[in-house]
Design a protein around this motif. Structure first.
Motif, PDB file in Angstrom:
ATOM      1  N   THR A 173       0.838  -1.136  -0.441  1.00  0.00           N
ATOM      2  CA  THR A 173      -0.104  -0.045   0.066  1.00  0.00           C
ATOM      3  C   THR A 173       0.629   0.968  -0.417  1.00  0.00           C
ATOM      4  OG1 THR A 173      -2.445  -1.665   1.387  1.00  0.00           O
ATOM      5  CG2 THR A 173      -1.859   1.277   1.228  1.00  0.00           C
ATOM      6  N   VAL A 174       0.554   2.400  -0.352  1.00  0.00           N
ATOM      7  CA  VAL A 174       1.173   3.189  -0.898  1.00  0.00           C
ATOM      8  C   VAL A 174       0.104   4.394  -0.281  1.00  0.00           C
ATOM      9  CG1 VAL A 174       2.244   5.068  -2.361  1.00  0.00           C
ATOM     10  CG2 VAL A 174       2.710   3.132  -3.070  1.00  0.00           C
ATOM     11  N   THR A 175       0.802   5.033   0.239  1.00  0.00           N
ATOM     12  CA  THR A 175       0.120   5.859   1.068  1.00  0.00           C
ATOM     13  C   THR A 175      -0.318   7.668   1.118  1.00  0.00           C
ATOM     14  OG1 THR A 175      -0.654   4.748   2.975  1.00  0.00           O
ATOM     15  CG2 THR A 175      -1.310   6.894   3.290  1.00  0.00           C
ATOM     16  N   VAL A 176      -1.166   7.973   0.295  1.00  0.00           N
ATOM     17  CA  VAL A 176      -0.991   9.153  -0.507  1.00  0.00           C
ATOM     18  C   VAL A 176      -1.916  10.561   0.272  1.00  0.00           C
ATOM     19  CG1 VAL A 176      -1.950  10.494  -2.328  1.00  0.00           C
ATOM     20  CG2 VAL A 176      -0.554   8.300  -3.196  1.00  0.00           C
ATOM     21  N   ALA A 177      -1.542  11.191   0.348  1.00  0.00           N
ATOM     22  CA  ALA A 177      -2.596  12.275   1.772  1.00  0.00           C
ATOM     23  C   ALA A 177      -2.262  14.065   0.603  1.00  0.00           C
ATOM     24  CB  ALA A 177      -1.420  12.776   2.742  1.00  0.00           C
ATOM     25  N   VAL A 178      -3.140  14.112  -0.079  1.00  0.00           N
ATOM     26  CA  VAL A 178      -3.336  15.536  -0.652  1.00  0.00           C
ATOM     27  C   VAL A 178      -2.542  17.315   0.656  1.00  0.00           C
ATOM     28  CG1 VAL A 178      -4.794  17.079  -2.097  1.00  0.00           C
ATOM     29  CG2 VAL A 178      -4.513  14.237  -2.237  1.00  0.00           C
ATOM     30  N   ARG A 179      -2.406  17.682   0.464  1.00  0.00           N
ATOM     31  CA  ARG A 179      -2.296  18.914   1.056  1.00  0.00           C
ATOM     32  C   ARG A 179      -3.445  19.413   0.583  1.00  0.00           C
ATOM     33  NH1 ARG A 179       4.265  19.394   2.448  1.00  0.00           N
ATOM     34  NH2 ARG A 179       4.095  17.179   3.588  1.00  0.00           N
ATOM     35  N   TRP A 180      -4.732  19.599   1.129  1.00  0.00           N
ATOM     36  CA  TRP A 180      -5.459  20.876   0.749  1.00  0.00           C
ATOM     37  C   TRP A 180      -5.791  22.146   1.517  1.00  0.00           C
ATOM     38  CZ3 TRP A 180      -8.169  20.142  -3.147  1.00  0.00           C
ATOM     39  CH2 TRP A 180      -8.112  18.614  -3.510  1.00  0.00           C
ATOM     40  N   PRO A 181      -5.303  22.485   3.364  1.00  0.00           N
ATOM     41  CA  PRO A 181      -5.134  23.421   3.483  1.00  0.00           C
ATOM     42  C   PRO A 181      -3.936  24.206   3.004  1.00  0.00           C
ATOM     43  CG  PRO A 181      -5.068  21.859   5.058  1.00  0.00           C
ATOM     44  CD  PRO A 181      -4.960  21.528   3.907  1.00  0.00           C
ATOM     45  N   ARG A 182      -2.889  23.654   2.691  1.00  0.00           N
ATOM     46  CA  ARG A 182      -1.845  24.244   1.673  1.00  0.00           C
ATOM     47  C   ARG A 182      -2.635  25.213   0.193  1.00  0.00           C
ATOM     48  NH1 ARG A 182       4.246  21.502   1.281  1.00  0.00           N
ATOM     49  NH2 ARG A 182       4.532  21.804   4.182  1.00  0.00           N
ATOM     50  N   ILE A 183      -3.192  24.095  -0.544  1.00  0.00           N
ATOM     51  CA  ILE A 183      -4.232  24.400  -1.607  1.00  0.00           C
ATOM     52  C   ILE A 183      -4.644  25.578  -1.234  1.00  0.00           C
ATOM     53  CG2 ILE A 183      -5.615  23.773  -3.869  1.00  0.00           C
ATOM     54  CD1 ILE A 183      -3.538  20.906  -3.339  1.00  0.00           C
ATOM     55  N   GLY A 184      -5.619  25.486  -0.368  1.00  0.00           N
ATOM     56  CA  GLY A 184      -6.463  26.655   0.006  1.00  0.00           C
ATOM     57  C   GLY A 184      -5.718  27.447   0.086  1.00  0.00           C
ATOM     58  N   LEU A 185      -4.740  27.589   0.967  1.00  0.00           N
ATOM     59  CA  LEU A 185      -3.950  28.880   0.896  1.00  0.00           C
ATOM     60  C   LEU A 185      -3.391  29.662  -0.356  1.00  0.00           C
ATOM     61  CD1 LEU A 185      -2.039  28.266   5.018  1.00  0.00           C
ATOM     62  CD2 LEU A 185      -3.778  30.022   3.884  1.00  0.00           C
ATOM     63  N   LEU A 186      -2.960  29.272  -0.608  1.00  0.00           N
ATOM     64  CA  LEU A 186      -2.413  29.326  -2.101  1.00  0.00           C
ATOM     65  C   LEU A 186      -3.564  30.528  -3.177  1.00  0.00           C
ATOM     66  CD1 LEU A 186       0.218  29.348  -3.487  1.00  0.00           C
ATOM     67  CD2 LEU A 186      -0.863  27.371  -4.694  1.00  0.00           C
ATOM     68  N   VAL A 187      -4.226  29.137  -3.336  1.00  0.00           N
ATOM     69  CA  VAL A 187      -5.891  30.067  -3.850  1.00  0.00           C
ATOM     70  C   VAL A 187      -6.071  31.577  -3.183  1.00  0.00           C
ATOM     71  CG1 VAL A 187      -8.053  29.899  -5.141  1.00  0.00           C
ATOM     72  CG2 VAL A 187      -6.269  27.772  -5.015  1.00  0.00           C
ATOM     73  N   LEU A 188      -6.046  31.095  -1.806  1.00  0.00           N
ATOM     74  CA  LEU A 188      -7.161  32.634  -0.843  1.00  0.00           C
ATOM     75  C   LEU A 188      -5.908  33.731  -1.470  1.00  0.00           C
ATOM     76  CD1 LEU A 188      -8.625  32.835   1.088  1.00  0.00           C
ATOM     77  CD2 LEU A 188      -7.691  31.832   2.862  1.00  0.00           C
ATOM     78  N   GLY A 189      -5.233  33.488  -1.243  1.00  0.00           N
ATOM     79  CA  GLY A 189      -4.132  34.785  -1.270  1.00  0.00           C
ATOM     80  C   GLY A 189      -4.388  35.887  -1.994  1.00  0.00           C
ATOM     81  N   PRO A 190      -4.056  35.825  -3.542  1.00  0.00           N
ATOM     82  CA  PRO A 190      -5.122  37.066  -4.735  1.00  0.00           C
ATOM     83  C   PRO A 190      -6.546  37.140  -4.057  1.00  0.00           C
ATOM     84  CG  PRO A 190      -3.658  34.658  -5.903  1.00  0.00           C
ATOM     85  CD  PRO A 190      -4.057  34.578  -4.443  1.00  0.00           C
TER      86      PRO A 190
END
Length: 200
Positions: A173-190
């Motif tokens: 099993t390869v465990t993958v976790a998407v870093r949604w908080p980081r993505i959200g902050l990147l979108v939120l800045g502009p």
């Protein structure tokens, strides 16, 4: 199985680039803030903070941890835990890439060296017993020792070989976790930079 201590890898090149980008971003932000009215200054400060965070996320923070159980890859938008049993191949085209059945996982902190750095690394590997450049005898650029991708690949391959390659890669099993908080902050800045000044 290897009992060696875990090793964490970061990109020296990317971290140096991050520091340069932070300095330029701070200078640009200060210049805009000082020459603008209050709303422009607020927008500039928000954008500077957002850019500083983006630089941290994309250049400074990525890492790879090689331990007894496998490889933990921490890329900007997701983290991937690859157990040794799941690993089937290690390549270095463009960057260090871990291959598992049906998938491949690039490692952001181990990019392939550019032509200039590759030639320097190849020159360092030549000696009196073997004056030929590794590049002349078919060593891929990404595998050159002394480069970020080459050193990282060698570390992974050595630990993988020490662990042993027995096991069912398909069942691991390869465990993958998407870093949604980081993505959200990147979108939120502009968005904040465009909305907040209107409230000032």
């Amino acid at each position: 199985m290897s009992n060696e201590a875990p090793v964490t890898v970061h990109s020296r090149v990317n971290r140096g680039l991050a520091i340069s980008c932070w300095v330029l971003t701070a200078a640009l932000g200060a210049s805009i803030a000082l020459s603008s009215e209050s709303r422009g200054a607020v927008a500039a400060l928000i954008l500077v903070a957002w850019l500083a965070y983006a630089i941290h996320m994309l250049l400074w923070a990525p890492s790879m941890r090689v331990g007894g159980e496998g490889v933990q890859v921490r890329n900007p938008f997701r983290s991937v835990d690859v157990p040794w049993e799941a690993l089937i191949h290690v390549s270095t085209k463009l960057s260090l890439t871990l291959h598992t059945p049906g998938r491949r996982w690039p490692v952001w902190c181990a990019p392939q060296a550019g032509a200039l750095l590759a030639r320097r690394a190849a020159r360092r590997q030549r000696d009196d017993r073997d004056p030929e450049s590794p590049l002349d005898v078919g060593v891929p650029v990404g595998d050159l020792r002394g480069t970020e991708s080459g050193d990282a690949a060698a570390l992974v391959r050595e630990r993988w070989a020490a662990h042993g390659t027995d096991g069912d890669a398909e069942a691991a099993t390869v465990t993958v976790a998407v870093r949604w908080p980081r993505i959200g902050l990147l979108v939120l800045g502009p968005l904040l930079a465009s909305v907040v000044p209107l409230l000032v």
